[in-house]
Write a protein that holds these residues in place. Structure first.
Motif, PDB file in Angstrom:
ATOM      1  N   PRO A  56      -5.375 -20.737  -9.197  1.00 16.66           N
ATOM      2  CA  PRO A  56      -5.173 -20.644 -10.911  1.00 16.66           C
ATOM      3  C   PRO A  56      -5.862 -19.092 -11.130  1.00 16.66           C
ATOM      4  CG  PRO A  56      -4.657 -23.140 -10.963  1.00 16.66           C
ATOM      5  CD  PRO A  56      -5.555 -22.120  -9.126  1.00 16.66           C
ATOM      6  N   VAL A  57      -5.651 -18.895 -12.253  1.00 15.19           N
ATOM      7  CA  VAL A  57      -6.626 -18.021 -13.271  1.00 15.19           C
ATOM      8  C   VAL A  57      -7.593 -19.205 -14.137  1.00 15.19           C
ATOM      9  CG1 VAL A  57      -7.703 -15.984 -15.059  1.00 15.19           C
ATOM     10  CG2 VAL A  57      -6.150 -16.052 -12.512  1.00 15.19           C
ATOM     11  N   VAL A  58      -8.601 -19.049 -13.963  1.00 17.51           N
ATOM     12  CA  VAL A  58      -9.044 -20.379 -14.941  1.00 17.51           C
ATOM     13  C   VAL A  58      -9.600 -19.303 -16.092  1.00 17.51           C
ATOM     14  CG1 VAL A  58     -10.724 -22.023 -15.478  1.00 17.51           C
ATOM     15  CG2 VAL A  58      -9.960 -22.012 -13.279  1.00 17.51           C
ATOM     16  N   ASP A  59      -9.430 -20.301 -16.879  1.00 22.54           N
ATOM     17  CA  ASP A  59     -10.312 -19.845 -18.507  1.00 22.54           C
ATOM     18  C   ASP A  59     -10.655 -20.353 -19.541  1.00 22.54           C
ATOM     19  OD1 ASP A  59      -9.899 -18.315 -20.773  1.00 22.54           O
ATOM     20  OD2 ASP A  59      -7.769 -18.654 -22.120  1.00 22.54           O
ATOM     21  N   ALA A  60     -12.470 -19.828 -19.133  1.00 21.44           N
ATOM     22  CA  ALA A  60     -13.358 -20.438 -19.990  1.00 21.44           C
ATOM     23  C   ALA A  60     -13.114 -21.450 -21.745  1.00 21.44           C
ATOM     24  CB  ALA A  60     -14.582 -19.965 -19.632  1.00 21.44           C
ATOM     25  N   SER A  61     -12.533 -20.376 -22.214  1.00 27.13           N
ATOM     26  CA  SER A  61     -12.012 -20.408 -24.019  1.00 27.13           C
ATOM     27  C   SER A  61     -11.439 -22.136 -23.500  1.00 27.13           C
ATOM     28  CB  SER A  61     -11.716 -19.349 -24.280  1.00 27.13           C
ATOM     29  OG  SER A  61     -10.573 -18.999 -23.334  1.00 27.13           O
ATOM     30  N   ALA A  62     -10.099 -22.081 -22.340  1.00 23.89           N
ATOM     31  CA  ALA A  62      -9.273 -22.921 -22.824  1.00 23.89           C
ATOM     32  C   ALA A  62      -9.579 -23.868 -22.227  1.00 23.89           C
ATOM     33  CB  ALA A  62      -7.626 -22.278 -21.826  1.00 23.89           C
ATOM     34  N   ALA A  63     -10.413 -23.967 -21.116  1.00 20.00           N
ATOM     35  CA  ALA A  63     -11.341 -25.142 -20.887  1.00 20.00           C
ATOM     36  C   ALA A  63     -12.063 -26.030 -21.887  1.00 20.00           C
ATOM     37  CB  ALA A  63     -11.811 -24.965 -19.692  1.00 20.00           C
ATOM     38  N   ALA A  64     -12.964 -24.867 -22.424  1.00 21.01           N
ATOM     39  CA  ALA A  64     -13.302 -25.612 -23.511  1.00 21.01           C
ATOM     40  C   ALA A  64     -12.367 -25.780 -25.138  1.00 21.01           C
ATOM     41  CB  ALA A  64     -14.175 -24.317 -24.414  1.00 21.01           C
ATOM     42  N   ASP A  65     -11.644 -25.498 -25.743  1.00 21.81           N
ATOM     43  CA  ASP A  65     -10.850 -25.974 -25.737  1.00 21.81           C
ATOM     44  C   ASP A  65     -10.525 -27.412 -25.747  1.00 21.81           C
ATOM     45  OD1 ASP A  65     -10.994 -23.827 -27.787  1.00 21.81           O
ATOM     46  OD2 ASP A  65      -9.060 -22.825 -27.017  1.00 21.81           O
ATOM     47  N   ALA A  66     -10.091 -27.569 -24.366  1.00 27.28           N
ATOM     48  CA  ALA A  66      -9.557 -28.860 -24.318  1.00 27.28           C
ATOM     49  C   ALA A  66     -10.728 -29.924 -24.462  1.00 27.28           C
ATOM     50  CB  ALA A  66      -9.245 -28.930 -23.219  1.00 27.28           C
ATOM     51  N   GLU A  67     -11.939 -29.435 -24.252  1.00 29.47           N
ATOM     52  CA  GLU A  67     -12.930 -30.435 -23.636  1.00 29.47           C
ATOM     53  C   GLU A  67     -13.137 -30.780 -26.131  1.00 29.47           C
ATOM     54  OE1 GLU A  67     -17.149 -30.858 -22.811  1.00 29.47           O
ATOM     55  OE2 GLU A  67     -16.059 -29.340 -22.194  1.00 29.47           O
ATOM     56  N   ALA A  68     -13.061 -30.435 -26.438  1.00 31.42           N
ATOM     57  CA  ALA A  68     -13.812 -30.233 -27.841  1.00 31.42           C
ATOM     58  C   ALA A  68     -12.524 -30.999 -28.314  1.00 31.42           C
ATOM     59  CB  ALA A  68     -13.147 -28.645 -28.533  1.00 31.42           C
ATOM     60  N   ASN A  69     -10.769 -30.696 -27.809  1.00 30.25           N
ATOM     61  CA  ASN A  69     -10.163 -31.315 -28.609  1.00 30.25           C
ATOM     62  C   ASN A  69     -10.154 -32.741 -28.163  1.00 30.25           C
ATOM     63  OD1 ASN A  69      -8.504 -29.656 -29.678  1.00 30.25           O
ATOM     64  ND2 ASN A  69      -7.881 -28.794 -28.316  1.00 30.25           N
ATOM     65  N   ALA A  70     -10.509 -33.437 -26.524  1.00 36.36           N
ATOM     66  CA  ALA A  70     -10.762 -34.695 -26.484  1.00 36.36           C
ATOM     67  C   ALA A  70     -11.742 -34.632 -26.854  1.00 36.36           C
ATOM     68  CB  ALA A  70     -11.135 -34.226 -24.470  1.00 36.36           C
ATOM     69  N   VAL A  71     -12.455 -34.514 -27.562  1.00 36.36           N
ATOM     70  CA  VAL A  71     -13.860 -34.883 -27.606  1.00 36.36           C
ATOM     71  C   VAL A  71     -13.494 -35.427 -29.482  1.00 36.36           C
ATOM     72  CG1 VAL A  71     -15.846 -34.447 -29.227  1.00 36.36           C
ATOM     73  CG2 VAL A  71     -16.051 -34.055 -27.249  1.00 36.36           C
ATOM     74  N   ARG A  72     -12.519 -34.608 -29.866  1.00 38.35           N
ATOM     75  CA  ARG A  72     -12.227 -34.893 -31.396  1.00 38.35           C
ATOM     76  C   ARG A  72     -11.240 -36.005 -31.400  1.00 38.35           C
ATOM     77  NH1 ARG A  72      -9.335 -30.349 -31.779  1.00 38.35           N
ATOM     78  NH2 ARG A  72     -11.135 -28.982 -32.386  1.00 38.35           N
ATOM     79  N   ASP A  73     -10.246 -35.967 -30.979  1.00 35.30           N
ATOM     80  CA  ASP A  73      -9.972 -37.510 -30.259  1.00 35.30           C
ATOM     81  C   ASP A  73     -10.462 -38.371 -30.194  1.00 35.30           C
ATOM     82  OD1 ASP A  73      -7.507 -35.680 -30.157  1.00 35.30           O
ATOM     83  OD2 ASP A  73      -6.982 -35.203 -28.577  1.00 35.30           O
ATOM     84  N   THR A  74     -11.642 -38.653 -29.195  1.00 33.28           N
ATOM     85  CA  THR A  74     -12.445 -39.933 -29.389  1.00 33.28           C
ATOM     86  C   THR A  74     -13.079 -39.993 -30.881  1.00 33.28           C
ATOM     87  OG1 THR A  74     -12.552 -38.904 -26.757  1.00 33.28           O
ATOM     88  CG2 THR A  74     -14.050 -40.539 -27.814  1.00 33.28           C
ATOM     89  N   ALA A  75     -13.449 -38.957 -31.281  1.00 34.12           N
ATOM     90  CA  ALA A  75     -13.939 -39.501 -32.903  1.00 34.12           C
ATOM     91  C   ALA A  75     -13.316 -40.158 -33.469  1.00 34.12           C
ATOM     92  CB  ALA A  75     -14.559 -38.524 -33.221  1.00 34.12           C
ATOM     93  N   ASN A  76     -12.009 -39.512 -33.491  1.00 34.20           N
ATOM     94  CA  ASN A  76     -10.676 -39.750 -34.443  1.00 34.20           C
ATOM     95  C   ASN A  76     -10.303 -41.290 -34.109  1.00 34.20           C
ATOM     96  OD1 ASN A  76     -10.832 -37.483 -36.012  1.00 34.20           O
ATOM     97  ND2 ASN A  76      -8.859 -36.385 -34.979  1.00 34.20           N
ATOM     98  N   ASN A  77     -10.259 -41.157 -32.730  1.00 36.54           N
ATOM     99  CA  ASN A  77     -10.217 -42.883 -32.738  1.00 36.54           C
ATOM    100  C   ASN A  77     -11.470 -43.900 -32.674  1.00 36.54           C
ATOM    101  OD1 ASN A  77      -8.052 -42.418 -30.924  1.00 36.54           O
ATOM    102  ND2 ASN A  77      -9.161 -41.475 -29.519  1.00 36.54           N
ATOM    103  N   ALA A  78     -12.727 -43.571 -32.582  1.00 36.84           N
ATOM    104  CA  ALA A  78     -13.413 -44.610 -32.618  1.00 36.84           C
ATOM    105  C   ALA A  78     -14.279 -44.895 -34.841  1.00 36.84           C
ATOM    106  CB  ALA A  78     -14.939 -43.591 -32.742  1.00 36.84           C
ATOM    107  N   ALA A  79     -13.801 -43.506 -35.302  1.00 34.60           N
ATOM    108  CA  ALA A  79     -13.510 -43.883 -36.679  1.00 34.60           C
ATOM    109  C   ALA A  79     -12.141 -44.816 -37.355  1.00 34.60           C
ATOM    110  CB  ALA A  79     -13.093 -42.587 -37.417  1.00 34.60           C
TER     111      ALA A  79
END
Length: 100
Positions: A56-79
């Motif tokens: 599969p072709v790895v899209d670097a921007s999609a991986a970065a977006d997924a990581e940013a979404n995971a960080v955002r979800d963790t921050a929202n859960n902590a809040a």
């Protein structure tokens, strides 16, 4: 006499090998080796079962977006946990920690 015979054999072998060689002269025009064909004119063939599946072709921007979404979800859960703890503290109850 054997020396001359050996020399003649070696010389003829060297000439024969040099005659069989390929010349890569840069002045010659390059010929295209591939032929392009429209996709609808290609013969219908099933993909080979022995062929390895394409990676599969790895899209670097999609991986970065997924990581940013995971960080955002963790921050929202902590809040949300902090807000629940603050609300429980304001009411005088013991805050409950979420099970992990």
């Amino acid at each position: 006499m054997k020396k001359y015979a050996s020399l003649a054999i070696v010389a003829s072998a060297a000439l024969a090998l040099s005659a069989c060689g390929k010349s890569d002269d840069a002045s010659e025009a390059a010929a295209e080796d591939t032929v392009e064909m429209p996709a609808d004119e290609l013969p219908a063939m099933e993909p080979s079962a022995a062929a390895a599946p394409m990676a599969p072709v790895v899209d670097a921007s999609a991986a970065a977006d997924a990581e940013a979404n995971a960080v955002r979800d963790t921050a929202n859960n902590a809040a949300a946990v902090a807000a629940a703890a603050q609300a429980a503290a304001d009411e005088g109850e013991d805050p409950q920690t979420p099970a992990q």
